[in-house]
Scaffold this motif. Sequence first.
Motif, short mmCIF file in Angstrom:
data_model
loop_
_atom_site.label_atom_id
_atom_site.label_comp_id
_atom_site.label_asym_id
_atom_site.label_seq_id
_atom_site.Cartn_x
_atom_site.Cartn_y
_atom_site.Cartn_z
N LYS A 63 1.19 -9.50 -12.10
CA LYS A 63 1.28 -8.03 -12.01
C LYS A 63 -0.11 -7.40 -11.97
N LYS A 64 -0.97 -7.96 -11.16
CA LYS A 64 -2.32 -7.44 -11.04
C LYS A 64 -2.31 -5.95 -10.68
N TYR A 65 -1.35 -5.55 -9.85
CA TYR A 65 -1.25 -4.14 -9.48
C TYR A 65 0.03 -3.52 -10.04
N GLY A 66 0.38 -3.94 -11.24
CA GLY A 66 1.58 -3.39 -11.88
C GLY A 66 2.81 -3.68 -11.05
N ASP A 67 3.62 -2.66 -10.84
CA ASP A 67 4.85 -2.87 -10.08
C ASP A 67 4.69 -2.49 -8.60
N ALA A 68 3.45 -2.21 -8.21
CA ALA A 68 3.22 -1.82 -6.80
C ALA A 68 3.57 -2.97 -5.87
N VAL A 69 4.09 -2.63 -4.68
CA VAL A 69 4.35 -3.66 -3.68
C VAL A 69 3.03 -4.03 -3.01
N ILE A 70 3.04 -5.15 -2.30
CA ILE A 70 1.84 -5.54 -1.54
C ILE A 70 1.56 -4.45 -0.50
N GLN A 71 0.32 -3.98 -0.48
CA GLN A 71 -0.06 -2.97 0.51
C GLN A 71 -1.25 -3.54 1.29
N THR A 72 -1.10 -3.62 2.60
CA THR A 72 -2.21 -4.08 3.44
C THR A 72 -2.50 -3.01 4.49
N ARG A 73 -3.52 -3.28 5.30
CA ARG A 73 -3.82 -2.38 6.42
C ARG A 73 -4.43 -3.21 7.53
N PHE A 74 -4.24 -2.75 8.77
CA PHE A 74 -4.96 -3.34 9.89
C PHE A 74 -5.92 -2.27 10.38
N PRO A 75 -7.24 -2.55 10.33
CA PRO A 75 -8.23 -1.49 10.54
C PRO A 75 -9.09 -1.61 11.79
N PRO A 76 -8.52 -1.53 12.98
CA PRO A 76 -9.36 -1.69 14.17
C PRO A 76 -10.29 -0.51 14.41
N GLU A 77 -11.44 -0.81 14.96
CA GLU A 77 -12.29 0.26 15.45
C GLU A 77 -11.83 0.55 16.88
N PRO A 78 -11.53 1.83 17.19
CA PRO A 78 -11.01 2.11 18.54
C PRO A 78 -12.11 2.14 19.59
N ASN A 79 -12.79 1.00 19.74
CA ASN A 79 -13.89 0.93 20.71
C ASN A 79 -13.62 -0.10 21.79
N GLY A 80 -12.35 -0.46 21.96
CA GLY A 80 -11.99 -1.43 22.99
C GLY A 80 -10.53 -1.79 22.81
N TYR A 81 -10.05 -2.67 23.67
CA TYR A 81 -8.66 -3.13 23.59
C TYR A 81 -8.58 -4.30 22.62
N LEU A 82 -7.43 -4.46 22.00
CA LEU A 82 -7.25 -5.57 21.06
C LEU A 82 -7.19 -6.91 21.80
N HIS A 83 -7.71 -7.95 21.14
CA HIS A 83 -7.65 -9.29 21.73
C HIS A 83 -6.91 -10.25 20.80
N LEU A 84 -6.89 -11.53 21.20
CA LEU A 84 -6.12 -12.51 20.44
C LEU A 84 -6.62 -12.66 19.01
N GLY A 85 -7.91 -12.43 18.79
CA GLY A 85 -8.42 -12.47 17.42
C GLY A 85 -7.76 -11.40 16.57
#
Length: 572
Positions: free
Chosen positions: A33-55
Amino acid sequence: MATSNPESSAAPAAEARPSNFIRDLMVEDLKTKKYGDAVIQTRFPPEPNGYLHLGHAKAICLDFGLADEFGGKTNLRFDDTNPEKEEQEYVDSIKTDVRWLGFEWDRLCYASDYFDQLYAWALQLVKAGKAYVDDLTAEEIREHRGTLTEPGKDSPYRTRSVEENLDLFVCMKNGEFEDGSRVLRAKIDMASPNLNMRDPVMYRILHATHHRTGDKWCIYPMYDFAHGQSDSLEKVTHSMCTLEFTDHQPLYRWYIEQLGIFPTQQIEFDRLSLTYTLLSKRKLLQLVREQRVNGWDDPRMPTISGIRRRGFTAEAIRNFCAAIGASRTNGSTDIEMLEHFQREDLNKRVPRAMAVLKPLKVVIENYPEGQEELVEVANNPEDTAAGTRQVPFSRALYIEQDDFREVPPPKYYRLSPGKEVRLRNAYFVTCTSVVKDAAGNVVEVRCTYDPASRGGNSPNGRKVKSTIHWVSARHAITAEVRIYDKLFTKADPGDLEEGQTFLDNLNPNSLEVIADAKLEPSLKDAKPEERYQFERVGYFCVDRDSKPGALVFNRTLPLKDTWAKIEKKAGA
Ligand code: ATP
Ligand code: MG
């Protein structure tokens, strides 16, 4: 690795999956319970300076995929702190690509939404004596920074009073200074063994119009001052990024600790690197700008939009990403592995069709002129539910040029004078003679057929060594087919001789256009993005340039699966 782990079996995601240290960490954090009862929260943070690739696909599968496994949430956050390189076009394409991969974000966020809060936090650090305005030039700052073996030197402006720093920083924000004339720096430790901790720059002056905030700001936060706090504001519990940010982690934590805000944690994983492929937006942008390829979605590009246009499927990419997992050391993955996952997926799902890419005419002398018949063909031998269709057969056909040799080399079992082969699903035919043009090239092959072999079945147990595909000449439709090969000639496109750039490793033959391929008539109404297996040839997808009467197909992949062979060898 595959041993049963009682701890992870308690997790919601208990099925067998390739090991992934980030998943293990999430299991642990939920348990303690490192974050108590919170659910796992993630984010995907692209810089909008190009199109996404396989990476990015790998990062997306980790960010969204792991949160999904645990019933958590993922934000899509545009890391838009660099107004000069960012554009709305990129924002739009990124949203499309994430959704196409099969993921939906919880909140759509922009780092620029936090500019007011970040500015307030910068003021807080200035007031606490933990940040100062520096008048050194970028060049001087670099000189003062020291090296890995030598400590840095304090800037003469490091000892400015809090009042003076406050006044100058507010003036910076109010546009009273020129670009590059001053910066705000964190006051940490110029002797730190970690160069990132030697008074990193927090804000720079840049009179540039931002794609969302317009001209409101003329100071912009640096990545390090924006990223962790953005994570913190969104209460991200597991902030995944690639290994090159490992050395930034102490700074990420320092800002969060100084500000006393939500203690998000950064976790670094290995960057995807694929053979014969470059995964760098900057270099991909260069290929587009210099017109080395036809735009970001050129089917040779490793962008999500490029491979989508080429005919790759989201399922195959997700399966590939699941198989490579995440680790703590960078390596290189064979492109054949991705192709293997793609073939596996297409083999199961796509209908078959007969198409002749490089046609050679065959005339069946004992088949009556004007007669035609329909032969029944399975749409997908891997999937009986896909049903069958009728394909027309007649006296004049096309076969592949490669399926005929006037003088057959040893072990060549396809058609040649005097030899009998099976025309797939139709009849056994025997070559009787050839017709040549003035230059001596074979332009037509003459055969006889055995009516008793209808359906391609052997009459009286007679064996043929080869089955070839065909298209009835009278019924064929002509289409353009684009054959793609690797974009680079070297497994490591960054492997350069003196004076070379990565452009020198471009494959000059990465695109071959066939203008007059012959297809069976059932393909007449094929629509963009529809996929097929052209029997014996490969997987193909209708291009968006395709129009009724002027069809265009992209070859997704040839049939041959070298990865399966590599794997078999490794396992043997
Ligand atoms: P590039 O160098 O191609 O511009 P980037 O890391 O600068 O890539 P961002 O838009 O900042 O691109 O990346 C968004 C997320 O995708 C980050 O978390 C980043 O670590 C991750 N990412 C980018 N490239 C790869 C890769 N090759 N493998 C795995 N993850 C990647
Ligand atoms: Mg970047």
